[in-house]
Motif scaffolding. Structure first.
Motif, PDB file in Angstrom:
ATOM      1  N   UNK A 140       0.840  -1.206   0.000  1.00 42.03           N
ATOM      2  CA  UNK A 140       0.000   0.000   0.000  1.00 42.03           C
ATOM      3  C   UNK A 140       0.874   1.255   0.000  1.00 42.03           C
ATOM      4  N   UNK A 141       1.980   1.207   0.734  1.00 39.88           N
ATOM      5  CA  UNK A 141       2.891   2.364   0.741  1.00 39.88           C
ATOM      6  C   UNK A 141       3.444   2.587  -0.665  1.00 39.88           C
ATOM      7  N   UNK A 142       3.906   1.513  -1.305  1.00 38.82           N
ATOM      8  CA  UNK A 142       4.469   1.663  -2.662  1.00 38.82           C
ATOM      9  C   UNK A 142       3.404   2.201  -3.627  1.00 38.82           C
ATOM     10  N   UNK A 143       2.225   1.611  -3.598  1.00 35.66           N
ATOM     11  CA  UNK A 143       1.159   2.027  -4.522  1.00 35.66           C
ATOM     12  C   UNK A 143       0.774   3.492  -4.305  1.00 35.66           C
ATOM     13  N   UNK A 144       0.640   3.865  -3.026  1.00 35.89           N
ATOM     14  CA  UNK A 144       0.078   5.195  -2.750  1.00 35.89           C
ATOM     15  C   UNK A 144       1.116   6.311  -2.711  1.00 35.89           C
ATOM     16  N   UNK A 145       2.416   5.946  -2.772  1.00 33.62           N
ATOM     17  CA  UNK A 145       3.427   6.997  -2.907  1.00 33.62           C
ATOM     18  C   UNK A 145       3.949   7.013  -4.348  1.00 33.62           C
ATOM     19  N   UNK A 146       3.244   6.364  -5.233  1.00 38.20           N
ATOM     20  CA  UNK A 146       3.640   6.278  -6.640  1.00 38.20           C
ATOM     21  C   UNK A 146       5.075   5.779  -6.787  1.00 38.20           C
ATOM     22  N   UNK A 147       5.447   4.841  -5.934  1.00 39.51           N
ATOM     23  CA  UNK A 147       6.771   4.232  -6.043  1.00 39.51           C
ATOM     24  C   UNK A 147       7.901   5.044  -5.437  1.00 39.51           C
ATOM     25  N   UNK A 148       7.563   6.179  -4.821  1.00 33.23           N
ATOM     26  CA  UNK A 148       8.598   6.963  -4.133  1.00 33.23           C
ATOM     27  C   UNK A 148       9.261   6.103  -3.048  1.00 33.23           C
ATOM     28  N   UNK A 149       8.431   5.316  -2.361  1.00 34.42           N
ATOM     29  CA  UNK A 149       8.932   4.301  -1.426  1.00 34.42           C
ATOM     30  C   UNK A 149       8.497   2.958  -1.975  1.00 34.42           C
ATOM     31  N   UNK A 150       9.441   2.023  -2.076  1.00 33.77           N
ATOM     32  CA  UNK A 150       9.129   0.738  -2.693  1.00 33.77           C
ATOM     33  C   UNK A 150       9.212  -0.387  -1.662  1.00 33.77           C
ATOM     34  N   UNK A 151       8.532  -1.476  -1.960  1.00 35.11           N
ATOM     35  CA  UNK A 151       8.527  -2.621  -1.046  1.00 35.11           C
ATOM     36  C   UNK A 151       9.954  -3.028  -0.689  1.00 35.11           C
ATOM     37  N   UNK A 152      10.854  -3.030  -1.686  1.00 33.71           N
ATOM     38  CA  UNK A 152      12.223  -3.507  -1.409  1.00 33.71           C
ATOM     39  C   UNK A 152      13.056  -2.519  -0.592  1.00 33.71           C
ATOM     40  N   UNK A 153      12.498  -1.320  -0.346  1.00 38.19           N
ATOM     41  CA  UNK A 153      13.223  -0.349   0.481  1.00 38.19           C
ATOM     42  C   UNK A 153      13.129  -0.659   1.977  1.00 38.19           C
ATOM     43  N   UNK A 154      12.258  -1.595   2.337  1.00 36.47           N
ATOM     44  CA  UNK A 154      12.023  -1.843   3.762  1.00 36.47           C
ATOM     45  C   UNK A 154      12.825  -3.038   4.267  1.00 36.47           C
ATOM     46  N   UNK A 155      13.223  -2.957   5.529  1.00 37.91           N
ATOM     47  CA  UNK A 155      14.056  -3.991   6.160  1.00 37.91           C
ATOM     48  C   UNK A 155      13.285  -4.676   7.279  1.00 37.91           C
ATOM     49  N   UNK A 156      13.641  -5.959   7.540  1.00 38.48           N
ATOM     50  CA  UNK A 156      13.143  -6.592   8.762  1.00 38.48           C
ATOM     51  C   UNK A 156      13.773  -5.898   9.966  1.00 38.48           C
ATOM     52  N   UNK A 157      13.155  -6.037  11.141  1.00 37.20           N
ATOM     53  CA  UNK A 157      13.681  -5.338  12.310  1.00 37.20           C
ATOM     54  C   UNK A 157      15.052  -5.868  12.712  1.00 37.20           C
ATOM     55  N   UNK A 158      15.841  -4.979  13.315  1.00 35.97           N
ATOM     56  CA  UNK A 158      17.147  -5.399  13.796  1.00 35.97           C
ATOM     57  C   UNK A 158      17.075  -5.972  15.200  1.00 35.97           C
ATOM     58  N   UNK A 159      15.955  -5.801  15.865  1.00 39.37           N
ATOM     59  CA  UNK A 159      15.906  -6.123  17.285  1.00 39.37           C
ATOM     60  C   UNK A 159      14.845  -7.173  17.578  1.00 39.37           C
ATOM     61  N   UNK A 160      13.572  -6.853  17.334  1.00 37.09           N
ATOM     62  CA  UNK A 160      12.523  -7.812  17.687  1.00 37.09           C
ATOM     63  C   UNK A 160      12.410  -8.899  16.620  1.00 37.09           C
ATOM     64  N   UNK A 161      11.448  -9.796  16.797  1.00 34.71           N
ATOM     65  CA  UNK A 161      11.223 -10.869  15.833  1.00 34.71           C
ATOM     66  C   UNK A 161      10.898 -10.292  14.462  1.00 34.71           C
ATOM     67  N   UNK A 162      11.420 -10.921  13.411  1.00 31.03           N
ATOM     68  CA  UNK A 162      11.276 -10.332  12.080  1.00 31.03           C
ATOM     69  C   UNK A 162       9.832 -10.346  11.583  1.00 31.03           C
ATOM     70  N   UNK A 163       8.948 -11.135  12.223  1.00 29.15           N
ATOM     71  CA  UNK A 163       7.544 -11.145  11.809  1.00 29.15           C
ATOM     72  C   UNK A 163       6.743 -10.026  12.485  1.00 29.15           C
ATOM     73  N   UNK A 164       7.409  -9.244  13.323  1.00 32.21           N
ATOM     74  CA  UNK A 164       6.679  -8.224  14.085  1.00 32.21           C
ATOM     75  C   UNK A 164       6.689  -6.846  13.435  1.00 32.21           C
ATOM     76  N   UNK A 165       7.666  -6.556  12.599  1.00 35.16           N
ATOM     77  CA  UNK A 165       7.714  -5.184  12.098  1.00 35.16           C
ATOM     78  C   UNK A 165       8.567  -5.065  10.844  1.00 35.16           C
ATOM     79  N   UNK A 166       8.443  -3.927  10.181  1.00 38.62           N
ATOM     80  CA  UNK A 166       9.414  -3.532   9.159  1.00 38.62           C
ATOM     81  C   UNK A 166       9.722  -2.061   9.357  1.00 38.62           C
ATOM     82  N   UNK A 167      10.846  -1.637   8.805  1.00 35.90           N
ATOM     83  CA  UNK A 167      11.162  -0.215   8.874  1.00 35.90           C
ATOM     84  C   UNK A 167      11.969   0.198   7.654  1.00 35.90           C
ATOM     85  N   UNK A 168      11.858   1.473   7.331  1.00 35.37           N
ATOM     86  CA  UNK A 168      12.650   2.051   6.248  1.00 35.37           C
ATOM     87  C   UNK A 168      13.119   3.426   6.658  1.00 35.37           C
TER      88      UNK A 168
END
Ligand SMILES: [Zn+2]
Length: 462
Positions: free
Chosen positions: A300-328
């Motif tokens: 939804x972020x990629x679609x609604x920012x017209x690709x300004x932010x892309x799915x591949x720009x996001x990382x799994x968390x460095x601290x908590x479980x990787x299924x809990x969050x993403x960040x960019x």
């Protein structure tokens, strides 16, 4: 529905959403989707989507090490998740400790994790708050995000004193989790918070349209939110916009929220999305179609920012479980556009090992206001010269002042609960009795509205 041809299954544990009994669970990969599947001997099978489509689940999921060093405050009696406090099987120190200083609130939101706004509110006494601070120090040290929450913490006139106490006990980063109403309404309030030592405001911010607030919060709030952001900016308090995402209510508005955050940067330091979970009474099993998974939000972020932010720009968390969050983390470029400084593809420079140790201090720095002298935008004025001739100093200045973080936290409810994730949880609520309990477990309720923790603990509210 049974569909799994690939048969790729990961074992974990969960609770029955009806009786809250502990039961085995599996994460089943079906094509590019992943379901949490569990069966209660009494209440049957539950199949909940936890990952929809790309990025690919196996590539995203990564193991983070156990990092518990602090004091255990409960012992193993009934087993996870019934011994929280923190118990010996918990794998992580807190990176965020949440202290709810009051149950009172000045809004009556249909959506509320904290179940606030009930008539008979309580305030935690100052002596009890000091005990809680000391508990957090013993369990996790001071190198964490200390978040003061509620209810609505700003309904307490002594909130600045509570912040001062936390600072004097050694917490470098104190964040106020607020709806922003008092900051907007009272001219000097943001200044009082800042003088007391608040670094950041975690601002409930569900969208850029009043209709969204009318649905989720019962009244139009756009003007108040903008005013609150301005007041924080004037006083050197970093603002993180925190939208609760509800399918069909504000999922169309994600791009507008991010664009506004970019426009209001560096006053706004980040956007932290929280897809809504099912807490409270919920007689029917929630539909999988109404669940937003982490990949859904990335797309939804990629679609609604017209690709300004892309799915591949996001990382799994460095601290908590990787299924809990993403960040960019994104840097506005001279001449427009954004450069992603994160990513789960090849391009990210901040992802991977080494990030873990810095996750907390990095986030704290990013969520605080930038240095006061650097408030002017250096990427769109003429001082830095033309695109391509930016000096190193100019670039470093831009990184320091203009970076915007975009993140998302997938809370677990009684259907999606995965105990491997909760053992890795690093967001701990300090319950009124002083026990530190993973956020999702603290707020968990069964389909009948029965609570696992909140309200069930023996209270010493002072
Ligand atoms: Zn059951």
């Amino acid at each position: 529905m049974d569909c799994c041809e690939c048969g790729d299954v990961f074992e974990t544990e969960s609770l029955c959403p009806l009786c809250l009994g502990k039961i085995p669970a599996t994460r089943e990969i079906c094509g590019s989707d992943v379901f949490l599947v569990k069966r209660c001997p009494e209440h049957g099978e539950f199949r909940t989507i936890i990952w929809r489509s790309g990025p690919e689940f196996r590539g995203w999921k990564r193991k983070t090490g156990a990092t518990r060093t602090g004091e255990c405050q409960t012992s193993t009696m009934k087993g996870c998740p019934f011994d929280c406090g923190i118990c010996p099987v918990h794998r992580k120190n807190a990176c965020t400790a949440v202290i709810e200083v009051t149950s009172r609130c000045n809004l009556r939101c249909p959506v509320c994790f904290a179940d606030s706004g009930r008539e008979a509110g309580w305030d935690l006494g100052l002596a009890v708050i000091e005990e809680h601070y000391q508990r957090v120090l013993r369990a996790s040290g001071s190198d964490i995000i200390l978040q003061l929450s509620g209810g609505e913490p700003t309904v307490r006139d002594d909130l600045p004193a509570i912040i001062e106490m936390g600072r004097s006990l050694g917490f470098p980063f104190i964040q106020v989790n607020t709806n922003g109403l008092r900051i907007a309404q009272e001219n000097a309030y943001a200044s009082a918070l800042r003088q007391a030592g608040a670094a950041s405001v975690f601002l409930q911010f569900d969208g850029t349209e009043d209709g969204i607030y009318e649905t989720l919060r019962g009244r139009p709030l756009c003007t108040a939110k903008r005013l609150a952001i301005e007041r924080c900016a004037e006083n050197g308090i970093g603002v993180v916009l925190v939208p609760t995402l509800v399918p069909g209510v504000n999922t169309h508005n994600i791009g507008s929220i991010i664009k506004l955050a970019l426009e209001l940067s560096p006053a706004v330091r980040g956007v932290h999305f929280q897809p809504v979970g099912y807490f409270g009474r919920c007689p029917d099993t929630p539909e999988n179609a109404n669940r937003l998974t982490l990949p859904d939000v990335m797309r939804l972020i990629e679609d609604q920012t017209d690709g300004l932010m892309r799915v591949e720009d996001f990382s799994p968390p460095g601290w908590e479980n990787s299924l809990c969050s993403f960040h960019g983390t994104f840097l506005p470029m001279p001449g427009g556009g954004l450069q992603a400084l994160t990513g789960h593809g090849a391009g990210g420079c901040c992802s991977g090992e080494g990030e873990d140790a810095h996750a907390v201090s990095f986030t704290a720095r990013q969520w605080s206001a930038p240095p006061a002298a650097s408030q002017d935008c250096c990427c769109c004025d003429s001082a830095g010269g033309e695109t391509g001739t930016e000096t190193l100093d100019g670039f470093l200045e831009r990184v320091k002042t203009r970076m915007l973080s975009v993140s998302c936290m997938a809370f677990q409810d009684a259907w999606s609960l995965d105990l491997e994730r909760t053992r890795d949880c690093c967001i701990h609520v300090v319950a009124p009795n002083g026990k530190m309990i993973p956020f999702c477990l603290y707020n968990l309720t069964s389909a009948n509205g029965d609570r696992l923790y909140r309200g069930n603990e023996q209270c010493h509210k002072g």
